[in-house]
Design a protein around this motif. Structure first.
Motif, PDB file in Angstrom:
ATOM      1  N   ASN A 121      42.071  32.995  40.006  1.00 17.89           N
ATOM      2  CA  ASN A 121      42.922  33.223  38.839  1.00 17.89           C
ATOM      3  C   ASN A 121      43.799  32.018  38.530  1.00 17.89           C
ATOM      4  N   GLU A 161      43.746  42.256  33.868  1.00 16.51           N
ATOM      5  CA  GLU A 161      44.702  42.177  32.773  1.00 16.51           C
ATOM      6  C   GLU A 161      44.305  41.085  31.781  1.00 16.51           C
ATOM      7  N   ARG A 162      44.978  41.091  30.631  1.00 18.26           N
ATOM      8  CA  ARG A 162      44.688  40.098  29.613  1.00 18.26           C
ATOM      9  C   ARG A 162      44.925  38.689  30.137  1.00 18.26           C
ATOM     10  N   SER A 163      45.957  38.512  30.950  1.00 23.08           N
ATOM     11  CA  SER A 163      46.248  37.180  31.498  1.00 23.08           C
ATOM     12  C   SER A 163      45.106  36.673  32.368  1.00 23.08           C
ATOM     13  N   ASP A 164      44.402  37.595  33.060  1.00 24.55           N
ATOM     14  CA  ASP A 164      43.252  37.192  33.867  1.00 24.55           C
ATOM     15  C   ASP A 164      42.150  36.633  32.975  1.00 24.55           C
ATOM     16  N   VAL A 166      42.612  35.299  30.003  1.00 31.14           N
ATOM     17  CA  VAL A 166      43.096  34.039  29.444  1.00 31.14           C
ATOM     18  C   VAL A 166      42.820  32.901  30.418  1.00 31.14           C
ATOM     19  N   ARG A 167      43.105  33.139  31.693  1.00 33.56           N
ATOM     20  CA  ARG A 167      42.850  32.106  32.697  1.00 33.56           C
ATOM     21  C   ARG A 167      41.350  31.851  32.853  1.00 33.56           C
TER      22      ARG A 167
END
Length: 497
Positions: A121, A161-164, A166-167
């Protein structure tokens, strides 16, 4: 390592790495060679720090030791598996002693596996995948398959999650940049003569033939190419209970089969990247990566079959390690280039022009001598050969004599010719060399050749096949009282004065 004599592709990389007045010029010279820039940048940087030719084996050994040390000390495998990898033809020789760029790929794959749970991540995953893409072209395919593994893993994770994502997108961009850098470095190839002819006949049938072909991909690491292909594929079943790993492994196998059939055929160093990739996936899975599937009787059985098949594949490569060990015991070098360099020290041969057939065998000599090198099929002097389609693909022994005579007349130097073929065995033949090169031998042109060229030495055998009969023009330049020849048992050669 201390006795290793360098092969043509090893020295060719060093020659290219040191070409040009600066790094930008070196990269221009490298464009189209067929390999990404990372290995050449490492060699050039090492030579800048220590301007000696020995940076070639030093950098290779440093990377190879790091890869095998990482696997030995940090991988989660049983001692038996670790031992099979360390004491294998690839683990102890091909990816350590032989100074090529493939050991960098092994190190990076093991780094991805060792750090995966901590970097999956973060952008470090993208950076390592981009780095892997610039080690060699087959590893660029494997780099994409590592990214595919992460995609399926993330897609299967309901808690992602959305941040995952994005990364993951950021890592995909970084990996794509790495693949783009690889592509613009290797394409278009100036070594177009080395490209498979199947590239000119692309169709659905071509892709289908690539899957069942046993002559271009996965055909060297075993005496039975068909068995090797089956073993490689069945080994994938060892990952059958982890969906991301299974899919990524199947895609990698199919993509490599297509690449080796359509672009250029595989050799041992290319083929063993796939088992390394499988071990890296196992490493990630053992540490909790991927998506474990529920255990069922049939999947458990398939997993056991796949695991034992993979173990047998590794065991076969450990047995193969006896090949260079036996060569070391017998005193048979990897190549005869150092013996030729020793010959060129003879007073009558000093300053001689060096030529051979095929031209590629001459690439090794920049490491040992500074004699001018004539690329006979290309019709030019050069430091390394270019595998081009419009070269003189069909030559005769008369052409060899003609080139030698013309070079001697224009320079006054003797001309040393290296024949990779023992001409004593042939009276009439069309000898086929790599990349569609042919040498025609007839009783008449052979007689003219032997009348014009002085026999100097028979330097055979060699582990890599780079063994030579050495001739010189004019015949009067042949050294007096110095003969390199076979020992009575035919296993070795020595200078006798």
């Amino acid at each position: 390592m201390t006795d290793h004599v360098f092969w043509r592709d090893e020295v060719r990389a060093l020659t290219l790495a040191l070409s040009g007045d600066n790094t930008i010029e070196m990269l221009r010279n490298l464009h189209g060679e067929g390999h990404p820039a990372l290995w050449y940048l490492l060699l050039r940087a090492a030579h800048w720090v220590a301007p000696y030719r020995e940076v070639l084996p030093f950098v290779s050994a440093l990377v190879g030791f790091a890869a095998m040390g990482l696997f030995a000390l940090y991988s989660p495998f049983r001692l038996a598996i670790i031992g099979l990898v360390l004491f294998s033809f690839y683990g102890a020789f091909e990816y350590v002693v032989v100074a090529r760029n493939y050991d960098i790929a092994v190190l990076v794959m093991f780094l991805i596996a060792a750090l995966y749970d901590r970097i999956k991540n973060s952008i470090w995953l993208g950076l390592l995948i981009a780095l892997l893409a610039n080690t060699n072209v087959p590893s660029c395919i494997l780099a994409g398959c590592f990214l595919l593994f992460r995609f399926i893993e993330l897609y299967s994770d309901k808690s992602a999650e959305r941040s995952d994502w994005v990364r993951f997108f950021a890592n995909s961009v970084i990996a794509a940049i790495g693949a783009w850098l690889c592509f613009i470095t290797v394409y278009p190839p100036f070594n177009d003569g080395a490209v498979s002819s199947n590239l000119d006949t692309l169709s659905l049938a071509t892709f289908g033939r690539a899957l069942v072909d046993t002559e271009h991909g996965f055909h060297v690491a075993s005496s039975s190419p068909l068995l090797l292909n089956i073993v490689m594929f069945v080994s994938i079943l060892s990952l059958v209970r982890n969906r991301p790993a299974l899919v990524a492994a199947i895609v990698a196998f199919v993509a490599l089969k297509q690449f080796y059939y359509i672009v250029y055929p595989s050799d041992y160093r290319h083929e063993m990247l796939f088992p390394i990739y499988l071990l890296s996936l196992h490493w990630i899975v053992i540490k909790g990566g991927g998506e474990p599937l529920p255990e069922r009787h049939w999947t458990k059985s398939m997993e056991v079959v796949g695991a034992w098949t993979l173990a047998c594949l590794l065991l076969a490569q450990t047995v193969r390690l006896t090949f260079p060990i036996e060569g070391r015991i017998r005193g048979t070098p990897y190549t005869r280039s150092a013996d030729v360099a020793e010959l060129l020290k003879q007073p009558s041969l000093q300053g001689a022009i060096l030529m051979g057939d095929p031209d590629t065998v001459l690439d090794a000599f920049n490491y040992y001598v500074d004699n001018p090198v004539w690329m006979m099929r290309e019709g030019r002097f050069g430091e390394f050969s270019r595998l081009i389609k419009n070269s003189r693909s069909d030559l005769t022994l008369d052409d060899v004599v003609s080139d030698a005579r013309r070079l001697h007349r224009s320079t006054g130097r003797p001309v040393v010719y290296l024949s990779t073929t023992n001409l004593d065995r042939y009276e009439r033949a069309k000898l086929k060399y790599m990349f569609h090169n042919v040498l025609t031998v007839t009783p008449e042109n052979k007689a003219r050749f032997l009348a014009s060229m002085g026999f100097v030495a028979r330097l055979r055998p060699a582990l890599s096949g780079e063994s030579y009969d050495v001739y010189v023009y004019p015949a009067t330049s042949a050294p007096k009282g110095a003969v390199l020849g076979l020992d009575p048992d035919g296993k070795n050669s020595r200078v006798q004065k």
